[in-house]
Design an enzyme around this catalytic site. Structure first.
Site, PDB file in Angstrom:
ATOM      1  N   CYS A  62      -6.795   0.591   2.879  1.00 43.46           N
ATOM      2  CA  CYS A  62      -7.364   2.317   2.839  1.00 43.46           C
ATOM      3  C   CYS A  62      -7.544   3.276   1.762  1.00 43.46           C
ATOM      4  O   CYS A  62      -8.250   3.814   1.167  1.00 43.46           O
ATOM      5  CB  CYS A  62      -7.180   2.962   4.231  1.00 43.46           C
ATOM      6  SG  CYS A  62      -7.878   1.920   5.558  1.00 43.46           S
ATOM      7  N   ASN A  65     -11.960  -3.172   0.785  1.00 39.13           N
ATOM      8  CA  ASN A  65     -10.902  -3.007   1.414  1.00 39.13           C
ATOM      9  C   ASN A  65     -11.255  -3.969   3.097  1.00 39.13           C
ATOM     10  O   ASN A  65     -11.782  -5.045   2.909  1.00 39.13           O
ATOM     11  CB  ASN A  65      -9.974  -2.019   1.513  1.00 39.13           C
ATOM     12  CG  ASN A  65      -9.094  -2.092   2.144  1.00 39.13           C
ATOM     13  OD1 ASN A  65      -8.403  -2.958   3.029  1.00 39.13           O
ATOM     14  ND2 ASN A  65      -8.444  -1.483   3.351  1.00 39.13           N
ATOM     15  N   GLU A  66     -11.998  -2.866   3.912  1.00 32.29           N
ATOM     16  CA  GLU A  66     -11.733  -2.584   4.961  1.00 32.29           C
ATOM     17  C   GLU A  66     -13.618  -2.801   5.474  1.00 32.29           C
ATOM     18  O   GLU A  66     -13.663  -1.975   6.641  1.00 32.29           O
ATOM     19  CB  GLU A  66     -11.223  -2.311   6.131  1.00 32.29           C
ATOM     20  CG  GLU A  66      -9.801  -3.104   6.809  1.00 32.29           C
ATOM     21  CD  GLU A  66      -9.273  -2.488   8.168  1.00 32.29           C
ATOM     22  OE1 GLU A  66      -9.525  -1.248   7.833  1.00 32.29           O
ATOM     23  OE2 GLU A  66      -8.126  -2.950   8.526  1.00 32.29           O
ATOM     24  N   GLU A  71       0.811  -1.085   0.357  1.00 34.54           N
ATOM     25  CA  GLU A  71       0.314   0.011   0.319  1.00 34.54           C
ATOM     26  C   GLU A  71       1.437   1.579   0.159  1.00 34.54           C
ATOM     27  O   GLU A  71       1.764   1.270   0.687  1.00 34.54           O
ATOM     28  CB  GLU A  71      -0.855  -0.114   0.841  1.00 34.54           C
ATOM     29  CG  GLU A  71      -1.429   1.173   0.967  1.00 34.54           C
ATOM     30  CD  GLU A  71      -3.082   0.720   2.626  1.00 34.54           C
ATOM     31  OE1 GLU A  71      -2.617   0.435   3.187  1.00 34.54           O
ATOM     32  OE2 GLU A  71      -4.096   1.628   1.967  1.00 34.54           O
TER      33      GLU A  71
END
Ligand code: AHR
Length: 689
Positions: free
Chosen positions: A262, A394-395, A64
């Site tokens: 993120c 993603n989250e 990331e």
């Protein structure tokens, strides 16, 4: 088989002496001093009862662009804001006006730009031949150059004046002294055109600067100012920083997850990562704000953190190919970060997001004549990239996520039934304080026939030890697990790489024995995040740290490496008796079998043993059913003098594996495991049951 215990012990004492002399373990005690258990303590490995096949890509990496991992890190462009597209278009540039004149100077313009995605450029207006308009670029916390390194300076330029304009390019050290012969560009046309020259550094400096000087009489427009190293990983054009990419390759990662994290989500949907604007000519890619830039307070905030997209999806796929990892892109699912705005794309406006996923599959795998495959081919890669997995979100958590995942899954599976989809459980590896995020994710995604479910755990070392058996009882039917982001976070966190201690790494090693023992249900696992710039980090700990010239693998890096380079092909059941704070996994590796003798059953038994106790231990290992065991075996030991030990830029391998050989190995082995250590033993057997 005869067990020559004493010879083995003598050898182990020898290994400990080596470790001690290398300063990475306690001094070797006498044969039995300081041992935490008696000789009955043992490990039984059921070589005769091979279990499931382990995922061949179990251990991978998570990339990331956080901590200046991309721009300012793996992507080696030295000029920050060379496109003048930051919110403050002159950020990173410093003006020094010398000479006399009435109207002179630089301004930022957007009049007839290079491309709609790259709207701003630098406009220089020089009134007199005696003027020297100069600007310096500060780079990413300085510009790293080593003596003799060659760079290509390039710039798009145009001039509307008939009088000749000239551009001088200089490399300066941190004190402003020239450290390269000045280069000159001229012959600028009325239309945008790329100009370039080569510059060779005559000194080494981690904090150099680039100066450009405009001379002549008239105007000169400049955009996409670049200083790019001529040496890149695998000699790729627009390639990557060699030392950092090599550290990745050395891990032999099974897969690479990218671009996050993120940043996939963005704080708002507008700021989300969109892969289509990250490919093609660099001047046409669309810079975006990096969502980590002011996420945290000083000193971790970085208002100058953007994503130039010089490192875009083509480069990610190419890196995967170069390091032998399967690509695993994660895409926005119509949800912005739920810790920030939690903005949602309405369901009736989700199609463009889904289309992005379908087009990405075509970009990666489609023929060179397909619409998106042609773009890949035009970038120099007519052959497909091997895209087999895609992450949706993603989250994310909650019903909004399940609805959106369902729509993506339906569309992708309809067109590409073999594509493996990764879905997520949110930020916590369990329900938290009465919420049901984690358990509801599992039950909803199970109902949706999900393939791989992503779990994240950033927890204390104690939590890691408590979870070694986490997957032993997971349901073997239905979705499999992707341990997609994990790292042990020590308490009383220290800054920067100081949080990457041996204490954290050892706890991760313990948990990884549990991942490996359950390699039938845990199919992928990756530590996170991957990179941290020591001068510009937002998140810690990280697997690899670097400055503008140097890099280091943390103790956690070496744990990852020991697991990923000693994976094996088949799980072997392991039992531990009479020991606490000791963890083990075993696999069999059939890939090393000796085809020349057509002995299909030959191969290696690979043991990974963590001794988390503060004392060394004598352990009896039984390899039940192993036959014709080779008398010598390779042993790799990773340990450290204390739990706070770490690697630094000055001592990058302070905590790193020591390799040795065990002698007189048989189907039973008596072995001393150093205090707080990870040991990997590879035992060759010519016949398995
Ligand atoms: O790895 C850093 C961050 O941790 C990732 O961006 C996010 O997915 C998680 O919260």
């Amino acid at each position: 088989m005869k067990q020559p215990e004493m010879q083995n012990k003598v050898f182990i004492v020898g290994i400990l002496a080596i470790l001690a002399s290398a300063g990475i373990c306690r001094a070797a005690n006498g044969p039995s001093a300081g041992i935490a258990n008696g000789p009955s303590a043992g490990i039984t490995v059921h070589v005769d009862k091979p279990g499931a096949a382990i995922s061949p890509i179990l251990n991978g990496i998570f990339f990331e662009d956080v901590n200046f991992a991309g721009d300012g890190g793996l992507y080696p462009e030295r000029i920050k804001n060379g496109s003048f597209e930051f919110a403050d278009p002159m950020m990173g540039w410093h003006q020094n006006v010398a000479g006399k004149g009435v109207v002179k100077g630089f301004s930022v313009s957007s009049d007839k730009p290079l491309h709609a995605n790259n709207r701003h450029f630098l406009h220089a207006r020089v009134e007199s031949e005696s003027d020297r308009l100069s600007l310096t670029n500060e780079g990413y916390r300085g510009i790293g150059v080593t003596k003799g390194a060659k760079f290509t300076f390039s710039v798009y330029a145009r001039s509307n004046t008939k009088a000749a304009m000239r551009l001088e390019v200089e490399l300066l050290d941190a004190e402003g002294r020239p450290i390269a012969a000045a280069q000159h560009l001229s012959n600028f046309a009325a239309e945008w055109k790329k100009h370039s020259c080569s510059i060779e550094a005559t000194a080494t400096d981690a904090k150099a600067k680039l100066r450009i000087v405009v001379q002549g009489t008239g105007t000169l427009d400049l955009d996409m100012v670049s200083l790019f190293p001529q040496e890149t990983f695998n000699n790729r054009p627009n390639g990557l920083r060699p030392d950092l990419a090599q550290l990745l390759k050395d891990l032999k990662p099974g897969f690479m997850r990218f671009p996050g994290g993120c940043i996939v989500e963005g704080r708002t949907l507008d700021q989300r990562y969109q892969w289509k604007t990250t490919i093609g000519d660099l001047s046409q890619r669309k810079l975006i704000l990096n969502r980590w830039n002011v996420e945290f307070q000083a000193p971790r905030n970085a208002p100058d953190y953007y994503q130039s997209m010089g490192l875009g999806f083509f480069e990610y796929f190419q890196l995967c190919e170069d390091i032998g990892a399967l690509p695993l892109p994660i895409l926005n699912c119509g949800m912005a970060c739920q810790f920030n705005s939690a903005e949602l794309a309405p369901l009736d406006r989700l199609d463009p997001y889904i289309q992005d996923a379908l087009d990405l599959i075509e970009f990666a795998n489609g023929s060179a004549t397909s619409a998106w495959g042609a773009k890949r081919a035009a970038m120099g890669h007519p052959a497909p990239f091997r895209l087999t997995m895609i992450g949706v979100g993603n989250e994310q958590w909650g019903p909004q996520y399940f609805e959106r995942f369902g729509r993506f899954a339906k569309a992708i599976k309809a067109k590409y039934p073999q594509m493996i989809l990764v879905s997520g459980t949110g930020p916590e590896p369990a329900d938290n304080g009465g919420d049901h995020r984690f358990s509801s994710a599992w039950s909803e995604l199970r109902k949706a026939n999900a393939d791989l479910i992503d779990e994240h755990f950033y927890k204390s070392p104690e939590w890691f030890y408590s979870q070694v058996g986490r997957y032993d009882s997971y349901n073997r039917q239905g979705p499999k697990v992707f341990a997609g982001e994990y790292a042990a976070h020590i308490q009383n966190k220290r800054p920067g790489w100081e949080s990457n201690t041996w204490e954290a790494a050892l706890a991760e090693a313990a948990l990884m024995t549990g991942l490996e023992r359950n390699g039938d249900v845990v199919r992928l696992a990756s530590y996170a995040p991957l990179f941290g710039n020591v001068d510009a980090w937002q998140w810690n700990p990280n697997l690899i740290w670097f400055d503008n010239l140097r890099s280091l693998g943390t103790p956690s890096y070496y744990v990852q490496k020991l697991f990923s380079t000693n994976r094996g092909t088949t799980i072997l059941p392991v039992e531990l008796a009479g020991v606490e704070k000791m963890f083990a996994s075993a696999t069999r590796d059939d890939s090393t079998r000796d085809d020349a003798t057509r002995d299909d059953a030959a191969g290696e038994i690979i043991l990974k043993i963590v001794n988390a106790e503060a004392k060394s231990r004598d352990i009896h290992i039984d390899l039940v059913g192993a036959k014709d065991v080779r008398a010598t075996a390779e042993v790799q030991v990773l340990t450290a003098s204390d739990l706070g030990a770490m690697n630094t830029l000055d001592k990058p391998t302070n905590v790193s594996p020591v390799v040795g050989r065990l002698k007189d190995v048989g189907a039973t082995i008596q072995h001393r495991f150093p205090a707080r250590s990870l040991t990997v033993i590879r035992i060759h057997a010519r016949r398995f049951p």
